[in-house]
Scaffold this active site. Structure first.
Site: not given
Ligand code: ARG
Length: 470
Positions: A155, A276, A282, A289
Site C-alpha cells: 500500500h 528543465s 532540476k 515517466e
C-alpha cells in the site's frame, strides 16, 4: 493501374484512393513479401504451373527486387496501393509479362497474412533480446546490491525490510513471464495461411506443408476461411507488448518515486536524466515517466485492434488492414524503451544509507509478534499484543525498540530481555529463508536460477528451450 481495375469503367476518387492506401504502413514488410512470393513461385514451379524458364525469370527478378529493398534503392510508384502491388509492379518492370503468373492461385488475403506472420516471427526474437538484456541488467544490479537493505512496502506504506537485490529481482520475474508469453505466442504465429486463396482455398495442387517448411513455419492453417481472417496472433502480440509495457510502468513509477528527494534511494546518472528549461536545479526522470506514459499508449493499441476485430463477418474484411499499424507502433515503443531502461538501471546510483535510514523499528512489528509465537502464544493473540505495543510507542512518540522492557512486560509476561533482538532488520531478513523469500541465502539461489532462466528462446519451429533450473 491497380491490380483490380479490370471490371471498372471509372477511375477511383482520389480521396478514396488515399483512404485505401496502406503502403506507408505495410512497406515495412517488403522483405517478407518478396520472400513469401519467392516461396510461392517455387511451389507453383513444383506444381508445374510455372515452367523452368518462367520460374527462373521470376526467381531472378524477385532477387533483384529484394536487393533493391535491402540497399534502399527501391523506388515506389504513385500507383503502388500496398507493398504487394509494389513488388509485383517492379517485378513486371524487370521481367515483363511473366511476372503476371506469380499471383496464380494466390490472393492478397492469404499473402498479407503470410507477410505479417513472417514479419512477426522475425521481430519476436528482437523483443526477446531487448527484454533479456534488461533482465541481465537487473541481475547485475542484484549482484551489486549484495546485502544492501531497503524498506519493503505494501500500500506504499512501510511494511517489512527486504534486500535491495530481492527488489531488483522482483522485476526480473515479471519480464521472464513476458518472455515465456512470447515463446508461447510464437507457436500460434508460426502457422502458414498461404495457399488459402481469397477465402475458399487454392485450386492448385500445392504442397502447403513443404511451402510452410521452406518459409520456416512450423505448421499450416487447416481452414482457409479462418486463415485469412485470423488476427488472433496480432491481438496476442499486442497483449504481450502491453503486459511488458505495464511491467515497465510499475518499475518506472518506483524509480520516479525513489529518485525524489523525499525518498532519495537512487540517483539517476546524468546520461539518463533530462533538465528543465526553467529550473536550473532540476534533474528529471523523464525516461521513466515516458515509459510509464507509453504503457497507456500500448493499452490503447491493444483495445483498438480488439475493437476492430469485434463482430467482423467471416474471412477477409478491409477492417483488417488496421492490424499492422498498431503492431508496428507497439514494437517501436518497446524497442525504443527497453534499451533505455536497461542503460538507466545499469548507471543508477544506489544510496544504501538512505534506504537503511528508512527502515524503522515498526517494520519489525511482525517479527515482534513472531517472537511471542515462539513463546507459544497463538498468532492472533500475539498480533493483538504487538498492536498494543505499537500504539504505546506511537503515543509516546518513540520507536518500538525504545519502549522499556517493563512496558512490554505489562502487555505480556512472555516478553524477556532478548525481545530487543527482533528489531535487527538483518535478523528479520535472514528468517525469510523459504524458497522465494528475501533471506540472503534464498536471494543467492534466486540469482542463480534467474541466470539459468535467461536461456529461454522463442523459436518459430517450436523449439523454445526453457531452463527452469532445479
Ligand atoms: N493492404 C491489405 C491489408 O493490409 C492487403 C490485403 C488486401 N486484400 C483485399 N482483398 N483488398 O489488409
Amino acid at each position: 493501374m491497380t491490380l483490380w481495375s479490370g471490371r471498372f469503367t471509372q477511375s477511383l476518387d482520389s480521396l478514396a484512393w488515399d483512404l485505401n492506401l496502406s503502403l506507408s504502413v505495410d512497406r515495412r514488410m517488403a522483405i517478407q513479401d518478396v520472400d513469401g512470393s519467392l516461396a510461392w513461385a517455387n511451389a507453383l514451379h513444383k506444381a508445374k504451373i510455372l515452367s523452368d524458364e518462367e520460374h527462373g525469370q521470376i526467381a531472378l527478378g524477385l532477387a533483384s527486387v529484394k536487393e533493391e529493398f535491402a540497399s534502399g534503392k527501391f523506388s515506389f510508384a504513385a500507383s503502388d496501393e500496398d507493398i504487394h502491388t509494389a513488388v509485383e509492379r517492379r517485378l513486371t518492370e524487370l521481367i515483363g509479362a511473366t511476372a503476371g503468373k506469380l499471383h496464380t492461385g494466390r490472393s492478397r488475403n492469404d499473402q498479407v497474412a503470410t507477410d505479417f506472420r513472417l514479419w512477426m516471427l522475425q521481430t519476436i526474437p528482437l523483443l526477446n533480446n531487448a527484454l533479456k538484456d534488461l533482465q541481465s541488467a537487473l541481475i547485475e544490479r542484484a549482484e551489486l546490491a549484495d546485502q544492501t537493505l531497503m524498506p519493503g512496502y505494501t500500500h506504499l506504506q512501510r511494511a517489512q525490510p527486504i534486500l535491495l537485490a530481492h527488489w531488483w529481482l522482483s522485476h526480473f520475474w515479471s519480464l521472464q513471464r513476458d518472455r515465456e508469453r512470447l515463446v508461447d505466442l510464437t507457436k500460434r504465429v508460426s502457422v502458414l495461411p498461404l495457399g488459402s486463396g481469397a477465402l475458399a482455398g487454392t485450386p492448385l495442387s500445392i504442397n502447403r506443408i513443404e511451402l510452410a517448411k521452406s518459409l520456416g513455419f512450423a505448421d499450416v492453417s487447416q481452414n482457409s476461411m479462418d486463415a485469412v481472417s485470423d488476427r488472433d496472433f496480432a491481438a496476442e502480440f499486442l497483449f504481450c507488448s502491453t503486459m511488458i509495457g505495464i511491467h515497465l510502468s510499475k518499475l518506472a513509477e518506483q524509480i520516479v518515486l525513489y529518485t525524489s528527494a523525499e525518498f532519495g534511494f537512487f540517483e539517476l546518472s546524468d546520461s539518463f536524466s533530462i533538465g528543465s528549461s526553467l529550473m536550473p536545479q532540476k534533474k528529471n526522470p523523464d525516461v521513466f515517466e515516458l515509459t510509464r506514459g507509453k504503457a497507456g499508449t500500448l493499452i490503447g493499441l491493444l483495445t483498438g485492434l480488439l475493437a476492430a476485430l469485434k463482430g467482423l463477418p467471416s474471412t477477409y474484411d478491409k477492417d483488417l488492414q488496421e492490424d499492422k499499424q498498431s503492431v508496428f507502433q507497439a514494437t517501436d515503443i518497446l524497442l525504443g524503451v527497453l534499451p533505455v531502461i536497461a542503460g538507466a538501471l545499469r548507471t543508477i546510483t544506489v544510496k544504501p544509507e538512505r534506504m537503511r535510514a528508512a527502515i524503522d523499528s515498526f517494520m519489525m512489528a511482525t517479527d515482534l509478534a513472531d517472537y511471542l509465537v515462539s513463546k507459544r502464544i497463538p498468532f492472533r493473540e500475539a498480533h493483538a499484543i504487538t498492536g498494543k505495543a505499537v500504539r504505546a510507542a506511537t503515543e509516546k512518540k518513540i520507536q518500538l525498540d525504545e519502549l522499556p522492557l517493563e512496558a512490554y512486560q505489562t502487555l505480556s509476561p512472555a516478553f524477556e530481555a532478548d525481545v530487543y533482538q527482533v528489531f535487527d532488520p538483518v535478523k528479520s531478513i535472514v528468517k525469510k529463508n523459504a524458497i522465494g523469500g528475501t533471506s540472503p541465502q534464498s536471494v543467492k539461489k534466486q540469482i542463480e536460477l534467474a541466470k539459468s532462466n535467461l536461456t529461454l528462446i522463442p523459436s518459430p519451429l517450436g523449439e523454445g528451450s526453457k531452463s527452469k533450473g532445479e
